[in-house]
Design a protein around this motif. Structure first.
Motif, PDB file in Angstrom:
ATOM      1  N   VAL A  69       0.856  -1.186   0.000  1.00  0.00           N
ATOM      2  CA  VAL A  69       0.000   0.000   0.000  1.00  0.00           C
ATOM      3  C   VAL A  69       0.892   1.235   0.000  1.00  0.00           C
ATOM      4  O   VAL A  69       1.833   1.329   0.792  1.00  0.00           O
ATOM      5  N   GLU A  70       0.592   2.172  -0.885  1.00  0.00           N
ATOM      6  CA  GLU A  70       1.287   3.453  -0.917  1.00  0.00           C
ATOM      7  C   GLU A  70       0.300   4.560  -0.596  1.00  0.00           C
ATOM      8  O   GLU A  70      -0.685   4.757  -1.312  1.00  0.00           O
ATOM      9  N   ALA A  71       0.550   5.264   0.492  1.00  0.00           N
ATOM     10  CA  ALA A  71      -0.310   6.381   0.917  1.00  0.00           C
ATOM     11  C   ALA A  71       0.575   7.424   1.577  1.00  0.00           C
ATOM     12  O   ALA A  71       1.393   7.083   2.431  1.00  0.00           O
ATOM     13  N   LEU A 101      -0.247  15.642  -5.239  1.00  0.00           N
ATOM     14  CA  LEU A 101       0.687  15.367  -4.145  1.00  0.00           C
ATOM     15  C   LEU A 101       0.947  13.865  -4.010  1.00  0.00           C
ATOM     16  O   LEU A 101       2.074  13.440  -3.726  1.00  0.00           O
ATOM     17  N   LEU A 102      -0.087  13.046  -4.223  1.00  0.00           N
ATOM     18  CA  LEU A 102       0.100  11.594  -4.228  1.00  0.00           C
ATOM     19  C   LEU A 102       1.029  11.182  -5.371  1.00  0.00           C
ATOM     20  O   LEU A 102       1.890  10.302  -5.199  1.00  0.00           O
ATOM     21  N   ALA A 103       0.891  11.830  -6.527  1.00  0.00           N
ATOM     22  CA  ALA A 103       1.773  11.528  -7.658  1.00  0.00           C
ATOM     23  C   ALA A 103       3.225  11.840  -7.310  1.00  0.00           C
ATOM     24  O   ALA A 103       4.139  11.068  -7.661  1.00  0.00           O
ATOM     25  N   GLN A 104       3.464  12.950  -6.603  1.00  0.00           N
ATOM     26  CA  GLN A 104       4.822  13.260  -6.174  1.00  0.00           C
ATOM     27  C   GLN A 104       5.356  12.184  -5.220  1.00  0.00           C
ATOM     28  O   GLN A 104       6.526  11.775  -5.313  1.00  0.00           O
ATOM     29  N   HIS A 105       4.509  11.743  -4.304  1.00  0.00           N
ATOM     30  CA  HIS A 105       4.884  10.673  -3.378  1.00  0.00           C
ATOM     31  C   HIS A 105       5.260   9.404  -4.149  1.00  0.00           C
ATOM     32  O   HIS A 105       6.263   8.746  -3.840  1.00  0.00           O
ATOM     33  N   LEU A 106       4.470   9.060  -5.158  1.00  0.00           N
ATOM     34  CA  LEU A 106       4.737   7.843  -5.926  1.00  0.00           C
ATOM     35  C   LEU A 106       5.999   7.975  -6.775  1.00  0.00           C
ATOM     36  O   LEU A 106       6.763   7.009  -6.897  1.00  0.00           O
ATOM     37  N   GLN A 107       6.237   9.150  -7.335  1.00  0.00           N
ATOM     38  CA  GLN A 107       7.470   9.359  -8.102  1.00  0.00           C
ATOM     39  C   GLN A 107       8.681   9.113  -7.222  1.00  0.00           C
ATOM     40  O   GLN A 107       9.672   8.493  -7.653  1.00  0.00           O
ATOM     41  N   ASP A 225      -0.821  -3.672  -6.272  1.00  0.00           N
ATOM     42  CA  ASP A 225      -0.503  -2.672  -5.249  1.00  0.00           C
ATOM     43  C   ASP A 225      -1.740  -1.810  -5.023  1.00  0.00           C
ATOM     44  O   ASP A 225      -2.656  -1.787  -5.846  1.00  0.00           O
ATOM     45  N   ILE A 226      -1.739  -1.088  -3.914  1.00  0.00           N
ATOM     46  CA  ILE A 226      -2.836  -0.191  -3.579  1.00  0.00           C
ATOM     47  C   ILE A 226      -2.292   1.229  -3.475  1.00  0.00           C
ATOM     48  O   ILE A 226      -1.353   1.482  -2.716  1.00  0.00           O
ATOM     49  N   TYR A 227      -2.871   2.149  -4.225  1.00  0.00           N
ATOM     50  CA  TYR A 227      -2.528   3.568  -4.136  1.00  0.00           C
ATOM     51  C   TYR A 227      -3.724   4.320  -3.558  1.00  0.00           C
ATOM     52  O   TYR A 227      -4.831   4.252  -4.112  1.00  0.00           O
ATOM     53  N   CYS A 228      -3.519   5.018  -2.456  1.00  0.00           N
ATOM     54  CA  CYS A 228      -4.616   5.788  -1.868  1.00  0.00           C
ATOM     55  C   CYS A 228      -4.061   7.059  -1.239  1.00  0.00           C
ATOM     56  O   CYS A 228      -2.848   7.207  -1.059  1.00  0.00           O
ATOM     57  N   LEU A 229      -4.959   7.969  -0.917  1.00  0.00           N
ATOM     58  CA  LEU A 229      -4.550   9.250  -0.349  1.00  0.00           C
ATOM     59  C   LEU A 229      -4.144   9.122   1.114  1.00  0.00           C
ATOM     60  O   LEU A 229      -3.181   9.744   1.547  1.00  0.00           O
ATOM     61  N   ALA A 230      -4.891   8.341   1.881  1.00  0.00           N
ATOM     62  CA  ALA A 230      -4.663   8.308   3.319  1.00  0.00           C
ATOM     63  C   ALA A 230      -4.934   6.924   3.880  1.00  0.00           C
ATOM     64  O   ALA A 230      -5.728   6.153   3.343  1.00  0.00           O
TER      65      ALA A 230
END
Length: 238
Positions: A69-71, A101-107, A225-230
């Motif tokens: 999970v990526e948050a 902002l999530l895209a920046q986190h994932l980059q 994988d899981i991508y979420c805001l929070a």
């Protein structure tokens, strides 16, 4: 005066404090620093933990069908309010800001070795829920992420044929029971051998993520994988 100068330079005002912006996104550095960044968390499900580099007891006892999970944030002030306003009041600029902002986190995560998925797939809404809300917030997040990260996404692979009860009204056991047979794959889905990332707004118990990841893995997906805001903390923790 600062706000006027920022506008003249093409810098958007901060959507949180309405003050002068100081970057390409509509959030100032002060407000961005005040967001509830996740910090130490489980390396699999991202539940907050006291130390980094650990796997929580639940994931050790029963490894989930998803890989990671990526948050970027805990589900807390002010992110909780921003998500609510985006999701229930159609404040789309707030959703776009959170997605960027999530895209920046994932980059950053990709630069640290997280493998990029072949495709993004949003958590679907039932037809009834979609008519009530008029849009699917997960679908919008997926589209914004796909554009920012140069990834493919498909909004028609996953289906939700049954209109189940609202997950936030149920405890963990009831959530799992509520989601039995709630999701299905469309005939157009090409899952076999693919690395997929499921997109949603908030991960609470992980029941929805687990149900869909299990469905995708059973259909032949190599990794989910899981991508979420929070990510919410465990009950009783803050």
């Amino acid at each position: 005066m600062l706000a006027l100068l920022s506008r003249l330079r093409g810098i958007p005002d901060c959507l949180l404090c309405n003050g002068a912006g100081d970057g390409s996104l509509p959030i100032c550095h002060a407000c961005e620093n005040e967001l509830p960044w996740l910090g130490a968390h489980c390396d699999i499900c991202a539940v907050p933990l006291p130390e980094r580099g650990l796997v929580c007891g639940q994931c050790l006892r029963r490894p989930p069908a998803f890989a990671r999970v990526e948050a970027p944030w805990r589900y807390g002030f002010p992110v909780d309010g921003l998500i609510t306003r985006f999701k229930h009041q159609a404040r789309w600029p707030l959703g776009r800001l959170l997605a960027d902002l999530l895209a920046q986190h994932l980059q950053h995560a990709y630069s640290e070795g997280l493998p990029k998925p072949d495709l993004l797939v949003p958590v679907p809404l039932s037809r009834k829920r979609l008519r009530e809300r008029s849009f699917n917030q997960a679908e919008m997040l997926s589209g914004w992420l796909a554009h920012s990260l140069n990834l493919a996404h498909d909004t028609r692979w996953l289906l939700r044929p049954q209109d189940t009860a609202h997950q936030q009204d149920l405890d963990a056991v009831a959530r799992q029971r509520n989601l039995r047979r709630a999701f299905a794959l469309s005939s157009r889905a090409q899952v076999q051998g693919r690395h997929l990332a499921l997109v949603d707004d908030v991960l609470t118990t992980g029941a929805t993520a687990e149900a869909i990841a299990r469905l995708l893995r059973k259909a032949g997906a190599e990794r989910v994988d899981i991508y979420c805001l929070a990510r919410t903390p465990k009950p009783g923790e803050h």
